[in-house]
Design a protein around this motif. Structure first.
Motif, PDB file in Angstrom:
ATOM      1  N   LEU A  66       0.826  -1.206   0.000  1.00 41.85           N
ATOM      2  CA  LEU A  66       0.000   0.000   0.000  1.00 41.85           C
ATOM      3  C   LEU A  66       0.860   1.256   0.000  1.00 41.85           C
ATOM      4  O   LEU A  66       0.593   2.211  -0.736  1.00 41.85           O
ATOM      5  CB  LEU A  66      -0.931  -0.005   1.212  1.00 41.85           C
ATOM      6  CG  LEU A  66      -2.119  -0.970   1.166  1.00 41.85           C
ATOM      7  CD1 LEU A  66      -2.768  -1.072   2.540  1.00 41.85           C
ATOM      8  CD2 LEU A  66      -3.129  -0.503   0.133  1.00 41.85           C
ATOM      9  N   LEU A  67       1.906   1.268   0.839  1.00 40.48           N
ATOM     10  CA  LEU A  67       2.777   2.440   0.909  1.00 40.48           C
ATOM     11  C   LEU A  67       3.513   2.662  -0.416  1.00 40.48           C
ATOM     12  O   LEU A  67       3.654   3.798  -0.875  1.00 40.48           O
ATOM     13  CB  LEU A  67       3.780   2.284   2.052  1.00 40.48           C
ATOM     14  CG  LEU A  67       3.175   2.314   3.463  1.00 40.48           C
ATOM     15  CD1 LEU A  67       4.261   2.112   4.512  1.00 40.48           C
ATOM     16  CD2 LEU A  67       2.433   3.618   3.714  1.00 40.48           C
ATOM     17  N   LEU A  68       3.970   1.582  -1.037  1.00 39.92           N
ATOM     18  CA  LEU A  68       4.659   1.718  -2.321  1.00 39.92           C
ATOM     19  C   LEU A  68       3.694   2.209  -3.397  1.00 39.92           C
ATOM     20  O   LEU A  68       4.051   3.070  -4.221  1.00 39.92           O
ATOM     21  CB  LEU A  68       5.267   0.375  -2.731  1.00 39.92           C
ATOM     22  CG  LEU A  68       6.020   0.363  -4.077  1.00 39.92           C
ATOM     23  CD1 LEU A  68       7.132   1.417  -4.077  1.00 39.92           C
ATOM     24  CD2 LEU A  68       6.580  -1.026  -4.354  1.00 39.92           C
ATOM     25  N   ALA A  69       2.471   1.692  -3.395  1.00 38.86           N
ATOM     26  CA  ALA A  69       1.474   2.123  -4.384  1.00 38.86           C
ATOM     27  C   ALA A  69       1.151   3.606  -4.223  1.00 38.86           C
ATOM     28  O   ALA A  69       1.015   4.338  -5.214  1.00 38.86           O
ATOM     29  CB  ALA A  69       0.208   1.283  -4.246  1.00 38.86           C
ATOM     30  N   ILE A  70       1.021   4.061  -2.968  1.00 36.38           N
ATOM     31  CA  ILE A  70       0.761   5.485  -2.716  1.00 36.38           C
ATOM     32  C   ILE A  70       1.941   6.331  -3.195  1.00 36.38           C
ATOM     33  O   ILE A  70       1.756   7.387  -3.818  1.00 36.38           O
ATOM     34  CB  ILE A  70       0.493   5.723  -1.220  1.00 36.38           C
ATOM     35  CG1 ILE A  70      -0.840   5.094  -0.823  1.00 36.38           C
ATOM     36  CG2 ILE A  70       0.475   7.215  -0.894  1.00 36.38           C
ATOM     37  CD1 ILE A  70      -1.086   5.072   0.671  1.00 36.38           C
ATOM     38  N   LEU A  71       3.152   5.870  -2.939  1.00 31.32           N
ATOM     39  CA  LEU A  71       4.343   6.606  -3.368  1.00 31.32           C
ATOM     40  C   LEU A  71       4.399   6.708  -4.893  1.00 31.32           C
ATOM     41  O   LEU A  71       4.682   7.783  -5.447  1.00 31.32           O
ATOM     42  CB  LEU A  71       5.600   5.916  -2.837  1.00 31.32           C
ATOM     43  CG  LEU A  71       6.939   6.585  -3.168  1.00 31.32           C
ATOM     44  CD1 LEU A  71       7.010   7.980  -2.556  1.00 31.32           C
ATOM     45  CD2 LEU A  71       8.092   5.723  -2.666  1.00 31.32           C
TER      46      LEU A  71
END
Length: 277
Positions: free
Chosen positions: A74-79
């Motif tokens: 999720l954090l990578l997708a948001i980034l």
């Protein structure tokens, strides 16, 4: 002969605590939306981590490999989305869901357990990326995000007020015994009125009637999202998804309506081409 039952206090049953929590949370949410940019992305990332944690504890019973994969993905997708790389962002989300399923199966989990990992990633990730995409549209995105928040909040408040005042037949007693049809009607009416007034106040393009209709549909969708989360909680045998917010429960319990309507709202706007209704 006994008289009629006493009227239920409008702010009884923990309602005052719910209102107090909302008065604290609403300015924080509006502030992050107004700031946009890295502040909004960071706020979404924090929400994604908290939502993933709630899902892991309730649906999967404990924090494990799937939970860690989901948070990282999720954090990578948001980034990636914040950097404008939307195709890689959505592919990252899909890969995260797939890896969660594989990890669950390799650890001896049942297909049902693997499905929980898939559902948790989609349930959190799709709305989060939809909200991020919407807000990153600059000035139009700010106005549309404000409109969406106001309409969802109005639907929630009007549903509570109408249900508390008028009562009547239950909407879905097996899923959520407290919800009434009058609450649903109030949510749709309140959201339609707010949709029209908010569009005028914000200065959104399009007819007032179209925004009122959009508000009504959004209010209805928010109530469906609330019911869906109630069904999930009933399935897993919990009263709340968490205990983070006094009077509300977990973050899921507060954001269920917004999470349900954000993806179709963003898709509808994208389909219209110029962020107009």
């Amino acid at each position: 002969m006994s008289g009629p039952p006493p009227a239920r206090p409008f702010l009884g049953g923990g309602v005052g605590l719910r209102v107090a929590s909302s008065l604290v949370m609403a300015p924080l949410a509006l502030g992050a939306v107004w700031a946009g940019g890295i502040i909004f992305a960071a706020a979404l990332a924090l929400c994604a981590v908290l939502l993933a944690d709630e899902w892991g504890r309730v649906a999967e019973g404990a924090r494990g490999v799937q939970d860690g994969l989901r948070v990282a993905g999720l954090l990578l997708a948001i980034l990636l989305g914040f950097g404008g790389d939307w195709t890689p962002a959505w592919l990252c989300l899909a890969a995260t869901a797939l890896l969660g399923v594989i990890a669950g199966l390799l650890r001896g989990g049942s297909p049902a357990a693997a499905f929980k990992a898939l559902a948790g990633t989609a349930y959190v990730g799709v709305p989060v990326l939809a909200l991020l995409a919407l807000r990153l549209e600059g000035v139009p995105g700010l106005g549309l995000m404000l409109w969406l928040l106001l309409v969802v909040w109005a639907a929630d408040s009007a549903a509570f007020a109408a249900g508390r005042t008028f009562g009547g037949p239950k909407l879905a007693p097996r899923i959520s015994p407290a919800k009434t049809r009058s609450g649903l009607y109030g949510a749709v009416a309140g959201a339609a009125l707010t949709g029209a007034l908010a569009a005028l106040a914000i200065g959104l393009d399009g007819s007032v009637l179209a925004w009122a209709l959009g508000g009504a549909l959004t209010g209805f969708g928010a109530q469906v999202g609330d019911l869906m989360e109630s069904a999930i909680k009933r399935h897993f045998g919990v009263k709340d998804m968490g205990s983070l917010i006094p009077g509300h429960g977990g973050l899921f319990d507060r954001l269920d309506g917004l999470m349900f309507v954000a993806p179709p709202f963003a898709l509808a706007l994208a389909a219209l081409g110029e962020w107009q209704i």
